[in-house]
Design a protein around this motif. Sequence first.
Motif, short mmCIF file in Angstrom:
data_model
loop_
_atom_site.label_atom_id
_atom_site.label_comp_id
_atom_site.label_asym_id
_atom_site.label_seq_id
_atom_site.Cartn_x
_atom_site.Cartn_y
_atom_site.Cartn_z
N THR A 66 0.80 -1.05 0.10
CA THR A 66 0.01 -0.18 0.03
C THR A 66 0.91 1.12 0.37
OG1 THR A 66 -1.61 -1.05 1.62
CG2 THR A 66 -1.80 1.13 1.71
N GLY A 67 1.59 1.54 0.73
CA GLY A 67 2.89 2.72 1.13
C GLY A 67 3.11 2.78 -0.65
N TRP A 68 4.56 1.94 -1.54
CA TRP A 68 4.85 1.86 -2.44
C TRP A 68 3.25 2.55 -3.38
CZ3 TRP A 68 9.07 2.73 -2.72
CH2 TRP A 68 10.28 2.43 -2.23
N TRP A 69 2.82 1.62 -3.68
CA TRP A 69 1.87 1.82 -4.58
C TRP A 69 0.81 3.08 -4.26
CZ3 TRP A 69 -0.23 -0.99 -8.46
CH2 TRP A 69 -0.81 -1.07 -9.03
N ALA A 70 0.76 4.08 -3.87
CA ALA A 70 0.96 5.25 -3.60
C ALA A 70 1.47 6.17 -3.96
CB ALA A 70 0.42 5.82 -1.74
N ALA A 71 2.92 5.59 -3.61
CA ALA A 71 4.48 6.20 -4.19
C ALA A 71 4.50 5.78 -5.43
CB ALA A 71 5.90 6.18 -3.54
N ARG A 72 3.71 5.15 -6.80
CA ARG A 72 3.61 4.62 -7.65
C ARG A 72 4.97 5.99 -8.44
NH1 ARG A 72 -1.20 3.80 -6.95
NH2 ARG A 72 -2.53 4.25 -8.88
N HIS A 73 3.54 6.90 -8.53
CA HIS A 73 4.05 7.87 -9.81
C HIS A 73 4.69 9.08 -9.23
CE1 HIS A 73 0.59 6.45 -11.34
NE2 HIS A 73 -0.57 6.58 -10.60
N GLU A 74 5.95 8.89 -8.14
CA GLU A 74 6.24 9.97 -8.04
C GLU A 74 7.47 9.57 -8.99
OE1 GLU A 74 6.52 12.07 -5.49
OE2 GLU A 74 4.51 11.66 -5.48
N PRO A 75 8.47 10.93 -9.79
CA PRO A 75 9.05 10.45 -10.11
C PRO A 75 10.55 9.90 -9.84
CG PRO A 75 9.64 12.69 -8.82
CD PRO A 75 8.29 12.21 -8.64
N PRO A 110 -9.14 0.03 -5.58
CA PRO A 110 -9.49 -1.88 -5.92
C PRO A 110 -8.43 -1.55 -7.27
CG PRO A 110 -10.72 0.10 -6.85
CD PRO A 110 -9.74 0.92 -5.17
N GLU A 111 -7.76 -1.46 -7.10
CA GLU A 111 -6.56 -1.78 -8.25
C GLU A 111 -5.79 -2.26 -7.41
OE1 GLU A 111 -5.44 2.68 -8.03
OE2 GLU A 111 -7.59 1.01 -7.77
N LEU A 112 -5.72 -2.66 -6.37
CA LEU A 112 -3.69 -2.45 -5.64
C LEU A 112 -4.11 -4.54 -5.92
CD1 LEU A 112 -1.06 -2.64 -4.72
CD2 LEU A 112 -2.39 -1.70 -2.74
N LEU A 113 -4.88 -4.93 -4.79
CA LEU A 113 -4.85 -6.46 -5.22
C LEU A 113 -5.08 -7.17 -6.02
CD1 LEU A 113 -5.27 -8.83 -2.86
CD2 LEU A 113 -7.20 -8.66 -3.15
N PRO A 114 -5.83 -6.34 -7.35
CA PRO A 114 -5.08 -7.32 -9.00
C PRO A 114 -3.38 -7.68 -8.75
CG PRO A 114 -7.07 -6.01 -8.74
CD PRO A 114 -6.94 -5.89 -7.56
N TRP A 115 -3.23 -6.10 -8.71
CA TRP A 115 -1.54 -5.70 -9.06
C TRP A 115 -0.80 -6.70 -7.95
CZ3 TRP A 115 2.18 -4.04 -6.57
CH2 TRP A 115 4.09 -4.05 -7.29
N VAL A 116 -1.10 -6.67 -6.48
CA VAL A 116 -0.20 -7.17 -5.75
C VAL A 116 -0.77 -8.28 -6.37
CG1 VAL A 116 -0.18 -8.37 -3.48
CG2 VAL A 116 -0.96 -5.62 -4.06
N ARG A 117 -1.37 -9.98 -6.90
CA ARG A 117 -1.56 -11.00 -6.81
C ARG A 117 -0.83 -10.99 -8.22
NH1 ARG A 117 -7.70 -11.60 -5.08
NH2 ARG A 117 -7.95 -12.36 -2.94
N SER A 118 -1.37 -10.68 -9.05
CA SER A 118 -0.20 -10.90 -10.84
C SER A 118 0.54 -9.43 -11.18
CB SER A 118 -2.12 -11.04 -11.16
OG SER A 118 -2.49 -11.99 -10.65
N GLY A 119 0.23 -8.19 -10.65
CA GLY A 119 0.85 -7.82 -11.69
C GLY A 119 0.31 -6.69 -13.17
N GLY A 120 1.20 -6.76 -13.90
CA GLY A 120 0.45 -5.53 -14.80
C GLY A 120 0.20 -3.71 -14.51
N LEU A 136 7.76 0.73 -9.30
CA LEU A 136 7.08 0.09 -9.05
C LEU A 136 7.72 -1.25 -10.12
CD1 LEU A 136 5.81 -0.65 -5.77
CD2 LEU A 136 3.04 0.08 -7.54
N LEU A 137 7.89 -2.34 -9.17
CA LEU A 137 8.26 -3.62 -10.20
C LEU A 137 7.51 -4.13 -9.35
CD1 LEU A 137 11.89 -3.29 -10.80
CD2 LEU A 137 10.16 -2.22 -11.87
N HIS A 138 7.40 -6.07 -10.50
CA HIS A 138 6.13 -6.96 -10.24
C HIS A 138 7.17 -8.14 -10.69
CE1 HIS A 138 3.08 -10.40 -9.08
NE2 HIS A 138 2.52 -8.84 -7.88
N TYR A 139 7.20 -8.97 -10.00
CA TYR A 139 8.00 -10.45 -10.39
C TYR A 139 7.36 -10.94 -11.01
CZ TYR A 139 10.27 -15.30 -10.19
OH TYR A 139 10.18 -16.19 -10.28
N ALA A 140 5.89 -10.59 -11.70
CA ALA A 140 5.44 -11.72 -12.55
C ALA A 140 5.90 -10.76 -13.12
CB ALA A 140 3.28 -11.61 -11.78
#
Length: 152
Positions: free
Chosen positions: A22-31, A139-149, A35-39
Amino acid sequence: EDRLAMLSPGGGLDAFTAPYATGWWAARHEPNVLLLHYADAVKDVHGLVRGLANFMGVTLSDIEYQKVVHRCSIDHMRKVSHEFLYKQPLNRANPNFPAVADKAMVNKGGVGTSKAVLTDDQRARWIAVEEKIYADAPPELLPWVRSGGPRD
């Protein structure tokens, strides 16, 4: 069972689930945040390496690029798996609890391998835990956590 307990609220690794994401999701648009996902890395390691180099403002020669891609490969990771054995000194509950077991960090090199380590019941309980701990998240965070994208 231990893995599930450690990742669940109150477990030794719970800070690396919802609060972390959640913390990194909130910061994802910072320059200065990428934010990377293993998937996503598994699906397109070449794109990941190019994107990371671009984010960092680095131009890689073809040789450097191939070397980075190689070092991201499961074969290379298996050769250096000992480098992933580290403890959790800030884990107040158990500072000597290993973050990962030997060879656990370098498993199959794929995604969706929970069937190899969790029973059907454990997976169902983990899904329920995820839905609870991410209930107040965008709402878009949990799907991202599970699968990336997409990160938007």
